[in-house]
Scaffold this active site. Structure first.
Site, short mmCIF file in Angstrom:
data_model
loop_
_atom_site.label_atom_id
_atom_site.label_comp_id
_atom_site.label_asym_id
_atom_site.label_seq_id
_atom_site.Cartn_x
_atom_site.Cartn_y
_atom_site.Cartn_z
CE1 TYR A 182 12.15 6.57 1.74
CE2 TYR A 182 10.27 5.22 2.19
CZ TYR A 182 11.65 5.33 2.37
OH TYR A 182 12.27 4.71 3.35
CG PHE A 220 -5.27 12.93 -5.86
CD1 PHE A 220 -5.95 13.92 -6.40
CD2 PHE A 220 -5.73 11.65 -5.62
CE1 PHE A 220 -7.36 13.73 -6.61
CE2 PHE A 220 -6.97 11.37 -5.98
CZ PHE A 220 -7.80 12.24 -6.40
CB ALA A 233 -1.33 10.00 -10.42
CB ALA A 254 1.64 5.20 -0.80
CE1 TYR A 263 10.58 -2.08 4.97
CE2 TYR A 263 8.92 -3.61 5.58
CZ TYR A 263 10.01 -2.94 5.98
OH TYR A 263 10.39 -3.21 7.17
CE1 TYR A 290 4.23 -2.86 3.10
CE2 TYR A 290 5.67 -4.25 1.34
CZ TYR A 290 5.06 -3.11 1.85
OH TYR A 290 5.03 -2.04 0.80
CB THR A 335 5.11 7.62 5.12
OG1 THR A 335 4.56 6.38 4.84
CG2 THR A 335 6.57 7.65 4.83
P1 NAD Z 1 2.96 8.84 1.38
O1 NAD Z 1 1.58 8.57 1.61
O2 NAD Z 1 3.85 9.48 2.25
O3 NAD Z 1 2.93 9.45 -0.08
C1 NAD Z 1 2.35 8.89 -1.19
C2 NAD Z 1 2.09 9.95 -2.20
O4 NAD Z 1 1.25 9.64 -3.14
C3 NAD Z 1 1.49 11.20 -1.49
O5 NAD Z 1 2.06 12.68 -1.98
C4 NAD Z 1 0.06 11.27 -2.00
O6 NAD Z 1 -0.75 12.51 -2.19
C5 NAD Z 1 0.22 10.48 -3.42
N1 NAD Z 1 -1.02 10.12 -4.10
C6 NAD Z 1 -1.80 9.08 -3.68
N2 NAD Z 1 -2.71 8.70 -4.50
C7 NAD Z 1 -2.39 9.67 -5.66
C8 NAD Z 1 -3.09 9.65 -6.84
N3 NAD Z 1 -4.22 8.90 -7.23
N4 NAD Z 1 -2.77 10.71 -7.63
C9 NAD Z 1 -1.49 11.64 -7.23
N5 NAD Z 1 -0.85 11.05 -6.19
C10 NAD Z 1 -1.32 10.44 -5.05
O7 NAD Z 1 3.77 7.43 0.93
P2 NAD Z 1 5.28 6.63 1.03
O8 NAD Z 1 5.32 5.83 2.21
O9 NAD Z 1 6.35 7.64 0.70
O10 NAD Z 1 4.84 5.71 0.08
C11 NAD Z 1 5.52 5.96 -1.27
C12 NAD Z 1 6.16 4.47 -1.95
O11 NAD Z 1 7.31 4.04 -1.15
C13 NAD Z 1 4.99 3.39 -1.87
O12 NAD Z 1 5.07 2.79 -3.03
C14 NAD Z 1 5.48 2.51 -0.67
O13 NAD Z 1 4.93 1.36 -0.76
C15 NAD Z 1 6.81 2.77 -0.78
N6 NAD Z 1 7.51 2.52 0.43
C16 NAD Z 1 7.32 3.06 1.65
C17 NAD Z 1 7.71 2.57 2.83
C18 NAD Z 1 7.49 3.29 4.11
O14 NAD Z 1 8.07 2.51 5.10
N7 NAD Z 1 6.82 4.19 4.16
C19 NAD Z 1 9.06 1.86 2.68
C20 NAD Z 1 9.30 1.13 1.38
C21 NAD Z 1 8.56 1.51 0.45
#
Ligand code: NAD
Length: 392
Positions: free
Chosen positions: A52, A73, A111, A139, A223, A233, A271
């Site tokens: 996302y 990261f 971060a 995440a 979510y 969840y 993801t």
């Molecule tokens: P993802 O794993 O695809 O992306 C997470 C990003 O965070 C990556 O770019 C990763 O490198 C970065 N990251 C992690 N730790 C880090 C750190 N310490 N410093 C810098 N960057 C860091 O995850 P996603 O599914 O896109 O999740 C993003 C958000 O969306 C989260 O809050 C998740 O809960 C939420 N979300 C996800 C879903 C789903 O189904 N995937 C649904 C709703 C909400």
């Protein structure tokens, strides 16, 4: 070298540079075709390399013409080893953005650390002045706070044990998984990692440094999902962190002058993070089948384009009665959920291929790491030591 997927459990330890590039290109093309948005012009994306966060950066840059700074990261590659997928995604994004005349710079590091926070603020002040949007899309499995304490998040229930169906994505076998309750200490740690504390610290630090425009928007992602996933969840340890995130949005808006904070509840998608949650991948495979058949399916980029174009910058911010932006509106439609739950009740290892979109799930999983992209020759030698232009 030639790069092939090496999948271990729910991660892939290799990534394909040309595949990641092709997938970033296709996300950019989607936004270009979808049309311009009258949105933010200087955007900071924290967690910008995958899922996302990456899609938010693309929607901001190509939908709104925004200058973007991304915090990632990720690990670079070498001639002998591939980089992480997020590294290749970011390298490709910057290359395309620069060719299209868009400002895009990246800071690579944790971060959660004050060092990265300071580097980002310095870069904003020096090159953009102020930002008008901050996307917080981390995440993470763990967080080290400034006093050196390491907190690890867990995916557990909060009260009693919970048993439900789960899928082995490799074999397609359906079995039962039992998830045990988290201790109070584990819940506390999960909230520390995935709750809103770090988000608020970022916004506070940016604001104190004079790096935020008046009436700026900040958004973090959450979510909710249907009942069958609630114990793991919404009502689980991660749900406690998401409750904290939602409370933090209100707290930021109330206490930090000129910043409006929102939580957007997004659709369940494949993801790296969601693949790690028990029960959820089976739910997603069924959801994909149902939503594709109903022509309602969206991926990260469709969701993020809609967030910018309709929910935030489409003439007034659209929230539900709890102040949440609901991008899960299609997923949670009664007709979608009725079909998903009917399939869920009857699904087994024998009928999985006709009841769920396992191929679609697996394809999306491969694509997270740059595999199964159209037009890429996976037997050809490729350069794995790709640079991110702004980091060289
Ligand atoms: P993802 O794993 O695809 O992306 C997470 C990003 O965070 C990556 O770019 C990763 O490198 C970065 N990251 C992690 N730790 C880090 C750190 N310490 N410093 C810098 N960057 C860091 O995850 P996603 O599914 O896109 O999740 C993003 C958000 O969306 C989260 O809050 C998740 O809960 C939420 N979300 C996800 C879903 C789903 O189904 N995937 C649904 C709703 C909400």
């Amino acid at each position: 070298m030639t790069v092939k997927p090496k999948i271990r459990g729910f991660i892939c330890t290799t990534a394909h540079p040309d595949g990641c590039r092709a997938i970033v290109r296709s996300q950019i093309d989607y936004v270009k075709n979808a049309g311009k948005i009258n949105g933010p012009k200087k955007v900071l994306v924290i967690g910008a390399s995958m899922g996302y966060g990456l899609a938010s950066r693309i929607a901001a840059a190509y939908g709104c013409g925004a200058s973007t700074i991304g915090v990632i990261f990720d690990k670079p590659g070498s001639d002998a080893k591939t980089a992480s997928a997020g590294w290749y995604n970011t390298a490709a994004f910057e290359e395309f953005a620069h060719n299209d005349g868009l400002y895009a710079k990246t800071i690579n590091g944790d971060a959660f650390s004050s060092d990265i926070n300071e580097q980002v603020i310095e870069l904003i002040k020096k090159e953009l002045g102020k930002v008008d949007m901050i996307v917080y899309s981390l995440a993470a499995p763990r967080r080290t706070t400034s006093d050196g304490t390491v907190y690890s998040s867990v995916l557990k229930t909060t009260d009693k044990e919970f048993t439900n169906k789960t899928i082995d994505l490799k074999t397609g076998e359906i079995s039962e998984a039992t998830i045990y309750p988290a201790s109070e200490a584990e819940i506390f740690a999960t909230v520390k990692v995935m709750g809103g504390e770090d988000w608020k610290e970022w916004i506070g630090a940016l604001k104190s440094a004079g790096a935020v425009e008046d009436n700026a928007v900040t958004v973090a992602y959450s979510y909710i999902g249907p009942e069958m996933t609630h114990p793991i969840y919404k009502d689980g340890s991660i749900g406690r962190a998401k409750d904290h995130l939602a409370a933090t949005a209100k707290e930021i808006t109330r206490s930090i002058d000129g910043v409006n904070a929102y939580v957007s509840v997004n659709k369940a998608l494949v993801t790296q993070s969601s693949a790690a949650i028990p029960v959820v991948p089976l739910y997603i495979s069924i959801l994909y089948k149902v939503m594709k058949e109903m022509e309602l399916h969206e991926g990260c980029i469709e969701q993020m384009y809609r967030l910018f174009a309709e929910k935030i910058y489409g003439g007034g911010i659209k929230t539900d009665e709890n102040g949440l932006i609901r991008l899960d509106d299609l997923e949670m439609r009664d007709d979608v959920q009725e079909k998903v739950s009917e399939i869920w009740n009857g699904i087994s290892s024998e009928n999985i291929s006709s009841c769920a979109d396992l191929d679609g799930y697996r394809k999306d999983f491969s694509r997270l790491f740059g595999f199964e992209a159209d037009g890429v020759d996976y037997d050809a030698d490729t350069n794995t030591a790709v640079d991110i232009p702004s980091l060289t």
